[in-house]
Structure formats: C-alpha cells, structure tokens
Design a protein around this motif. Sequence first.
Motif, mmCIF file in Angstrom:
data_model
loop_
_atom_site.group_PDB
_atom_site.id
_atom_site.type_symbol
_atom_site.label_atom_id
_atom_site.label_comp_id
_atom_site.label_asym_id
_atom_site.label_seq_id
_atom_site.Cartn_x
_atom_site.Cartn_y
_atom_site.Cartn_z
ATOM 1 N N LEU A 1 44.348 48.977 40.868
ATOM 2 C CA LEU A 1 43.305 47.965 40.887
ATOM 3 C C LEU A 1 43.872 46.668 40.293
ATOM 4 O O LEU A 1 43.528 46.249 39.191
ATOM 5 N N VAL A 2 44.775 46.058 41.039
ATOM 6 C CA VAL A 2 45.433 44.821 40.648
ATOM 7 C C VAL A 2 45.597 43.973 41.905
ATOM 8 O O VAL A 2 45.473 44.468 43.030
ATOM 9 N N THR A 3 45.900 42.707 41.714
ATOM 10 C CA THR A 3 46.273 41.869 42.847
ATOM 11 C C THR A 3 47.665 42.286 43.303
ATOM 12 O O THR A 3 48.601 42.297 42.515
ATOM 13 N N VAL B 1 42.159 40.655 43.101
ATOM 14 C CA VAL B 1 41.125 40.857 42.079
ATOM 15 C C VAL B 1 40.543 39.494 41.737
ATOM 16 O O VAL B 1 41.237 38.633 41.189
ATOM 17 N N GLY C 1 34.586 41.482 41.539
ATOM 18 C CA GLY C 1 34.964 42.308 42.671
ATOM 19 C C GLY C 1 36.375 42.058 43.163
ATOM 20 O O GLY C 1 37.193 41.413 42.513
ATOM 21 N N VAL C 2 36.652 42.603 44.354
ATOM 22 C CA VAL C 2 37.971 42.483 44.953
ATOM 23 C C VAL C 2 37.826 42.025 46.395
ATOM 24 O O VAL C 2 36.813 42.263 47.058
ATOM 25 N N ASP D 1 38.514 38.396 39.537
ATOM 26 C CA ASP D 1 38.455 37.975 38.135
ATOM 27 C C ASP D 1 39.646 37.105 37.762
ATOM 28 O O ASP D 1 39.583 36.327 36.813
ATOM 29 N N GLU D 2 40.746 37.237 38.505
ATOM 30 C CA GLU D 2 41.957 36.479 38.192
ATOM 31 C C GLU D 2 41.927 35.078 38.779
ATOM 32 O O GLU D 2 42.794 34.266 38.493
ATOM 33 N N ARG E 1 32.900 40.194 36.419
ATOM 34 C CA ARG E 1 32.783 41.325 37.332
ATOM 35 C C ARG E 1 32.632 40.795 38.751
ATOM 36 O O ARG E 1 31.606 40.933 39.393
ATOM 37 N N LEU F 1 33.214 45.785 42.030
ATOM 38 C CA LEU F 1 34.129 46.585 41.220
ATOM 39 C C LEU F 1 33.537 47.913 40.764
ATOM 40 O O LEU F 1 34.256 48.764 40.248
ATOM 41 N N GLN G 1 45.370 42.875 48.440
ATOM 42 C CA GLN G 1 44.159 43.013 47.651
ATOM 43 C C GLN G 1 44.194 41.971 46.532
ATOM 44 O O GLN G 1 45.218 41.819 45.857
#
Length: 210
Positions: free
Chosen positions: A12-14, A45, A59-60, A47-48, A57, A90, A43
């Motif tokens: 669960l990372v970029t 994330v 999502g992706v 939040d980044e 929060r 998420l 993918q």
Amino acid sequence: MIEAGPSAPDALVTRTGGVPLAPPGTEWPCCTSCEGPMQFLAQVVLDEVGGGGGDGRRGVLALFACQNDPGMCDDWDPNSGGNRALLFPLDVLEPLAQPEDDEEAVLVLGAVRAVVLERESEDDYDLAREAWAARSERPQSSVLGQLGGRPAWIQADETPSCPSCARTMPFIVQLEEGPDHRTAMNFGGAGSAYAFACESCGRALFLWQC
C-alpha cells in the motif's frame, strides 16, 4: 518521484507495477474496444499528494491501460475506453484478482518499482528534474514522474473536466515510462502520462502524450 528499487507487488504505497489494491468485489477493468483485460500501470496513495483534505484518508488511485494490441485501442485518450483511472477508499483494500477466464492474457509490467519522493525548489517540472539529476549525479530516467504540482505537457493542455460535476479536474500525478525499456510503461515510446481526479465525485481520468 524517484525510482527506489523493488517493492512488494501488493504494498500500500505509491509504486509502478505489481498488483493493484481494490475493495473486495472490484472487477479487473477491460478495454471497451478489444474487450481484453487492461495492464495495471501504477498505484498512487493520495495522502502523499498535496491539496487534499485534513483527515489524511484520501484513498488510492489505480491506473490501467490496454496493451493487448498497442496503438489500436486509443489507450492515450481519457474517454475512449482504452485506459482507466479508478479511485478507491483506504478502508478495505485487497489485491485485485485477475479475470479467471483471461488470467494468462493479463499483461503485467516486468518489475515493481518503489517510489521515494523528493522536493525541488523549481516549480517547473522539467527544470526540477534536471536539477535533481545534476545534484544526485543520477540519470534523469530515474525520475518516474511528479506528484501534484503542474503538468508538464508535451503537447497542448488537455486538462479534463469531471464527467459528473463538469468542474476542472485537479492534477494528481505525471508518470514517465521508466528507466528500463524491458519493463517500462508504454506512453508512445518517449511520452508522459497524466492523471486527474475529482475526489468529491469519486471520478478520475488518465491520458498520455508523446
């Protein structure tokens, strides 16, 4: 976005490549032209990415494009059905299962690349990429793209409007093909991809130029 070596395919990372994470029951997207399963590219994330809400929060974003017959399914166009950008919350995510009938036909990138984020004082993406390469003494091909900021268009500005609310979609990410041609994403051979999302409507669009 700097290439940082291999990553777990379902982290669960970029990242680029691997397996997309999605809510249970999500179907693997297929091309509307050839009807084959699309290739998962990256993918992100959210939040980044700057500019979101304060709850942390967001999502992706998962990006797909058809590579079953490159150049034939208009995978560069945001509305042709040859690519797909999907926003997921998420809360509950799991690796997305490949279509059972087409498991052998699903094309995947040859490597999973982790991403490390670095900030540059230059607002212009191309100048920032050059400055980073000079400072780090690494090739510009190690830059996998940018999160947030302003798109560095190769051709004309193609910022889309949200299909739901008609407002201009915020820019999320620009992607480069990658440093190794054997495992690169295909954006015309020397192109860049651009993804946009209207988070309040839950809609996203994806296109590339070369």
